[in-house]
Every structure is written in structure tokens, then in C-alpha cells.
Design a protein around this motif. Sequence first.
Motif, mmCIF file in Angstrom:
data_model
loop_
_atom_site.group_PDB
_atom_site.id
_atom_site.type_symbol
_atom_site.label_atom_id
_atom_site.label_comp_id
_atom_site.label_asym_id
_atom_site.label_seq_id
_atom_site.Cartn_x
_atom_site.Cartn_y
_atom_site.Cartn_z
ATOM 1 N N GLU A 367 0.845 -1.201 0.000
ATOM 2 C CA GLU A 367 0.000 0.000 0.000
ATOM 3 C C GLU A 367 0.879 1.250 0.000
ATOM 4 O O GLU A 367 2.002 1.217 0.498
ATOM 5 C CB GLU A 367 -0.914 0.004 1.238
ATOM 6 C CG GLU A 367 -1.946 -1.111 1.265
ATOM 7 C CD GLU A 367 -2.980 -1.020 0.154
ATOM 8 O OE1 GLU A 367 -3.141 0.096 -0.409
ATOM 9 O OE2 GLU A 367 -3.606 -2.030 -0.177
ATOM 10 N N PRO A 368 0.404 2.345 -0.598
ATOM 11 C CA PRO A 368 -0.917 2.524 -1.205
ATOM 12 C C PRO A 368 -0.962 2.130 -2.683
ATOM 13 O O PRO A 368 -2.035 1.970 -3.243
ATOM 14 C CB PRO A 368 -1.164 4.022 -1.046
ATOM 15 C CG PRO A 368 0.195 4.619 -1.126
ATOM 16 C CD PRO A 368 1.120 3.641 -0.455
ATOM 17 N N LEU A 369 0.221 1.976 -3.325
ATOM 18 C CA LEU A 369 0.251 1.659 -4.752
ATOM 19 C C LEU A 369 1.031 0.369 -4.947
ATOM 20 O O LEU A 369 2.236 0.303 -4.695
ATOM 21 C CB LEU A 369 0.899 2.797 -5.549
ATOM 22 C CG LEU A 369 0.993 2.616 -7.071
ATOM 23 C CD1 LEU A 369 -0.389 2.391 -7.674
ATOM 24 C CD2 LEU A 369 1.658 3.835 -7.712
ATOM 25 N N ASP A 370 0.332 -0.653 -5.387
ATOM 26 C CA ASP A 370 0.908 -1.994 -5.529
ATOM 27 C C ASP A 370 1.296 -2.210 -6.988
ATOM 28 O O ASP A 370 0.439 -2.403 -7.855
ATOM 29 C CB ASP A 370 -0.128 -3.030 -5.083
ATOM 30 C CG ASP A 370 0.451 -4.430 -4.975
ATOM 31 O OD1 ASP A 370 1.435 -4.722 -5.674
ATOM 32 O OD2 ASP A 370 -0.097 -5.230 -4.196
ATOM 33 N N VAL A 522 -1.454 8.889 -10.728
ATOM 34 C CA VAL A 522 -1.978 7.734 -10.003
ATOM 35 C C VAL A 522 -1.171 7.572 -8.715
ATOM 36 O O VAL A 522 0.057 7.449 -8.754
ATOM 37 C CB VAL A 522 -1.877 6.449 -10.857
ATOM 38 C CG1 VAL A 522 -2.300 5.236 -10.041
ATOM 39 C CG2 VAL A 522 -2.727 6.577 -12.120
ATOM 40 N N GLU A 523 -1.862 7.543 -7.579
ATOM 41 C CA GLU A 523 -1.191 7.409 -6.290
ATOM 42 C C GLU A 523 -1.673 6.200 -5.491
ATOM 43 O O GLU A 523 -1.026 5.824 -4.515
ATOM 44 C CB GLU A 523 -1.385 8.684 -5.460
ATOM 45 C CG GLU A 523 -0.730 9.908 -6.101
ATOM 46 C CD GLU A 523 -0.819 11.131 -5.223
ATOM 47 O OE1 GLU A 523 -1.578 11.095 -4.227
ATOM 48 O OE2 GLU A 523 -0.122 12.116 -5.530
ATOM 49 N N ARG A 524 -2.789 5.586 -5.913
ATOM 50 C CA ARG A 524 -3.318 4.426 -5.215
ATOM 51 C C ARG A 524 -3.651 3.334 -6.236
ATOM 52 O O ARG A 524 -3.970 3.617 -7.396
ATOM 53 C CB ARG A 524 -4.561 4.797 -4.406
ATOM 54 C CG ARG A 524 -4.362 5.959 -3.438
ATOM 55 C CD ARG A 524 -5.543 6.126 -2.508
ATOM 56 N NE ARG A 524 -5.663 4.983 -1.605
ATOM 57 C CZ ARG A 524 -4.956 4.849 -0.469
ATOM 58 N NH1 ARG A 524 -4.085 5.777 -0.119
ATOM 59 N NH2 ARG A 524 -5.129 3.794 0.295
ATOM 60 N N THR A 525 -3.583 2.097 -5.786
ATOM 61 C CA THR A 525 -3.799 0.951 -6.676
ATOM 62 C C THR A 525 -5.146 1.047 -7.389
ATOM 63 O O THR A 525 -5.243 0.800 -8.597
ATOM 64 C CB THR A 525 -3.727 -0.364 -5.877
ATOM 65 O OG1 THR A 525 -2.473 -0.435 -5.182
ATOM 66 C CG2 THR A 525 -3.848 -1.560 -6.802
ATOM 67 N N ALA A 526 -6.185 1.416 -6.672
ATOM 68 C CA ALA A 526 -7.531 1.456 -7.259
ATOM 69 C C ALA A 526 -7.653 2.498 -8.362
ATOM 70 O O ALA A 526 -8.556 2.405 -9.204
ATOM 71 C CB ALA A 526 -8.566 1.737 -6.170
ATOM 72 N N GLU A 527 -6.770 3.480 -8.381
ATOM 73 C CA GLU A 527 -6.831 4.531 -9.395
ATOM 74 C C GLU A 527 -6.224 4.101 -10.730
ATOM 75 O O GLU A 527 -6.477 4.731 -11.760
ATOM 76 C CB GLU A 527 -6.100 5.782 -8.897
ATOM 77 C CG GLU A 527 -6.685 6.402 -7.649
ATOM 78 C CD GLU A 527 -5.781 7.461 -7.038
ATOM 79 O OE1 GLU A 527 -6.195 8.070 -6.039
ATOM 80 O OE2 GLU A 527 -4.659 7.677 -7.563
ATOM 81 N N ASP A 549 6.490 5.242 -3.112
ATOM 82 C CA ASP A 549 7.367 5.569 -1.995
ATOM 83 C C ASP A 549 8.808 5.165 -2.317
ATOM 84 O O ASP A 549 9.055 4.101 -2.896
ATOM 85 C CB ASP A 549 6.897 4.838 -0.734
ATOM 86 C CG ASP A 549 7.636 5.305 0.509
ATOM 87 O OD1 ASP A 549 8.726 4.759 0.772
ATOM 88 O OD2 ASP A 549 7.144 6.218 1.177
#
Length: 571
Positions: A367-370, A522-527, A549
Amino acid sequence: MSAAARPGGHLLVEALIAQGVDTVFGVPGESFLAALDGFHEHGDAIRFIACRHEGGAAFMAEAQGKLTGRPGVCFVTRGPGASNAAIGVHTAFQDSTPLLLLIGQVARDQRDREAFQELDYRQVFGPGTLGMAKWVAEVEDADRLPEYIARAFHVAMQGRPGPVVLALPEDVLSGPASAPVLPRVKPAEAWPAPGALRDLRALLVRAQRPLVIAGGSGWTAESALALQRFAENWKLPVGCAFRFQDTFDNRHPNYAGDVGIGINPRLAQRVRDADLLIAVGPRLGEMTTGGYALIEAPRPRQQLVHLHPGAEELGRVYAADLLLQCSLAAAGKALEALTAPPQVPWEAWTASARADYEANRVPHAVEPLDMAQVVLAIERLAPEDSLFTNGAGNYSGWLHRYLRYRGLHEHGRTQLAPTAGAMGYGLPAAVAAALLYPQRTAINLAGDGDFLMTGQELATAVAHGANRGAGRLVSIVVDNGTYGTIRMHQERHYPGRVSGSDLFNPDFAALARSYGWRAARVERTAEFEPAFAEALSEGPPMLLHLRLDTEVSTSRATLAQIRDAALKARG
């Protein structure tokens, strides 16, 4: 019979057209104005793609060579232009890619005076085992231009493919020429001796734990499909050499994974435990052999069979048990002819290799971006004939580990990546793919440091009509604010002592929009998935700026874990 007189630059362009060249990448220079006029004269048959930097142009031509199997062509001016293009030549040499670099040169009556931007290209690109080109020459007579071009194509494709450099004096290109062009060159296919194939079969029959490592340059769709049938007939596990993952279909039950940087530890152990390694095509360089330790040089612990198109490569590093010189266009077909026994003792070994590969693709949540989920989403949404490109950096490990490349027998090459480890390769390669194959989607994954080395080629894509066909051009920038590979090694060898690897980055999305691209952050996986779906929709090319990160690494440990382990080891 002599043809009508015309400028040497026009004859040069006609000679390229005769070799089937319809696209040349480069940066214009006053040293080859006559050739540029030749491109204008024959604009219905060939185009000159004006790039923004010679390094980007050379990478585009190198990608062209990978995609077509014939020399990609790059045209640059003397001195600074040639120096900038050297990175593409070195990449083509280490990747065994056919490439032709054409360099405008000072006029013949100015040679050896250190005239403006003058260089001796035989010295700069000097051919040899550790040089940058297979052949370097300077054309002194305009009527010999077709001869030199035909020979350059032969040398670039014959044996182990690679780059050729031709210097073209300004007055040779502007002076009169009346020679006819020469016919299209076709490389000869070398087949292994029948006795050597019998010896290979005998080694296989005696083996208990065989493993094939496939790769290298020069495969055809037919030969790659024949290699697959050979693996099926003999129930052999197949790994692909570093950044040659599209040699063998990654979805195939015999595929065991990639043998390169970040290798699955279980596959690495399988390479060590094998009693017979059959290397079909790769050089067996440092990255594929784990620094010549996974496969020990000069004499491996495993029995080794090495098939390679270049006689000079066979036996150069490894004292193999069996050496076979064979063009890769013929290699699969030669191996397929080996009759397999009704049963082999290694079926469980092959099944276990596949299970290890599948287990290595199971992601661990981050998290937050995989990034693992990012690559899995790319594979799920991208058209099946998509081309994937990358340069150098830790970020590429996600692509290599989680993406299943389709075999080149289906759609041609699907992976464009530099085995030479050249940063900045991925974006120009994707632009070249989009311009050469407008019906196919080209997807580039780049690191932040990697991207800015050739990011100006965003302009080339827009200027020359990327996304005018059914395919889409997408660039995904993984921004972690550091030269990740260097930082990883720093933390391992000098923990906590960061120097020179931190980056100050722009807003990549805003930068892309300034070039006429669409863009999203894009900063999060869902995005990611909706942003990538938008990139595949109709419109200009699109860049996705992924913020990651700094501590995240593509290895199984974070940078912090690498640092802590190094500090603990030092006591």
C-alpha cells in the motif's frame, strides 16, 4: 548497366529502399543535406523521422531492428551527433540487434585536419570482441554507396547480428553518382551438423534434470514455434534469457521463468541442480548467468550444450560439452527434428518448474500503490498483441516478474528491452513501435530517472502521428524520487550513506500535457485500472504518472530491509 546520374545522397536513399527500408530515424545535420534531399525526392517510399536527440533516434532504430529482424537505420551528423548516438550502437552490440548507423562526415579534402566536428569513426566505434560495432567503414566513392549498403546489411544480419557504422563524407553525398542499386540482401541460414544433433540427442537421453534456456536475436515465428514443439515433444522446462522473455510463450505449461536479474530463487536453484543445460540462442552473458556464478565460467558444473549463430561466440566464455553453430531462424526447426523417446524421467521436474513460476507471480500486498497489481491490470486490459518496452532500473523487475509475455510465434516481438542495461531506452522504443506498427498498442514502463534521459521524444510521437491507427501508445512513469538500482546497491554496500541517487522530479503529467499528450496522476492501486483504460481509449498518446514511496523496491525486500540487513551483517 549504369543508371542516370544523380547526387550520391539520392543514390544512398535508393539503396536503402532496395533493402526494404521504409523508415529511417535520425536528427538532421548539415553534413548530409544531400541525403535529406534524397528522402524528400523519394518521400512516397521512405520517411525520415526527425527525433529530438540522437540517443533517442538510435534507440528507435535499435527497436526497429529488434522488431523487423533487419537492420534498423539511424542517420546522424558528425561529431556530437555520432557521439550522442553511440549509446544505441552499444545497446545493439550487446543485444545482438542488427543496426545501421549512418554518419555525415567532413568533406574528403578536409580530412585529418581536425575539421569542424571531425572524428575518425573507425577509432570511435572500433570493431572487435569488445568494440561497439561489427564493421566500421567510410565511403570514399559515391558510386560504391550501393555496395557498402548491401555489405552493411549482410554484416549486420549474418552470424551473430549487430551494428554497422558507415561514415559518409559530405562531398560524396553531394557529388554525382550513376551506379545501380543492388538487390535486397537475405542472410544465409546456418544449420548444425547432423552429427552434432545426434550427440545432442544422446545427451538428452542420458539426462535426468535437463533445462532449456532460450533467447538471443534472430528468431523467426516459425523457428520459435518449432522450439515450442521441441519442448513439448521432450517435455522440457524452458527458461528465457535476460530480457528475451518473448522467445517462448510465458503462458505455456513448459515455461519456467526468466533467467536474469531478480531471478526466482527456486529457478536459480533449478539452474544449479540441472544436469544438462541447453542454451539456444543467448550469449550466456553476465546477467543471464548470475555474474558467471549460476553457470560457472569457464567450466560449468552442469553439462552444457550451446547453440549460437556466431562462431566467434561459441567457446569464448564457456568450455561447453557440445557447441553448435546455428542461425536462430533454423534452430527451432533443427531441434524439432530430434525424435523423443516414449517416456522421459523428468516430467515431474518440468511440472515443478512451472509450479514455481506460477507461485512467484502471486503478489504480496503493498500500500498505497501496488506495482504487482498494476502489471497484472496491464496484462488483463492490454490487447493481446501489445508491445511492452522498458529501459533500465529496479522498476523493470515488476514487468519481468508479473507480466506473461506472449511468444513471438503469435504476433512477433512483444518485449523490447535492453540487455545492455541502457537507461532511457523504453520511451523511444515504444515511440518507434507505435510509428512502425500503428495497429499495435505499445506500452512503456519507465522509471523517473530512466524517463527523463529521453523524455523529449514525447514530441516525436506527436509530430509523426502516433495513435492514428488502431493501436495506442502509453507511457507509465514510476516515480520514486531516486535512481532505485543505485540506491539499492548503496544501501547494501554503504547502508545509510545516500549520495548522488536522490532525484528532483517535475510533474510528469503536466510535462506530458505540454507535449500534446493526455496524462493522469496515479497514487493508489484502485486509481490505476480506470486511468489505464482511458489510456487505451481513442485520443492522443497518454502518460500515467505513478507516485511510489522511495523505500519500495522490486526485490523481495524494501530498501529499509536491505539497509538493516547490511548494517546487521557489519555488526
